[in-house]
Motif scaffolding. Structure first.
Motif: not given
Length: 83
Positions: A23-27, A15-21, A32-34
């Protein structure tokens, strides 16, 4: 107790990974997302397997495998393909 902890940490990770993507904080194609998806999938899958929830375990392990394919393709420079 251990299965519950694994499951919650895995859930929070994905959920954190999805939220960060979102919000544009991760690509979406970043390592890192993977990595967050791999960790979340493995932990969630392990927890599900310990509970005997096999459909959930399989879907989580597949989620982790997709993340792993992303990392491999980024490291090797080749796009992973499913046949």
């Amino acid at each position: 107790m251990i299965a519950a902890i694994l499951g919650w940490v895995g859930t929070v990770g994905t959920l954190l990974a999805y939220l960060m993507v979102s919000r544009g904080r991760l690509q979406a194609n970043s390592r890192r997302y993977a990595a967050l998806n791999i960790l979340g999938g493995v932990l969630g899958g392990s927890a599900s397997a310990l509970y005997g929830a096999w459909p959930s375990a399989v879907s989580n392990f597949i989620w982790a495998a997709v993340g792993l394919m992303t990392v491999v393709s980024r490291v090797t420079g080749k796009t992973a393909q499913l046949h």
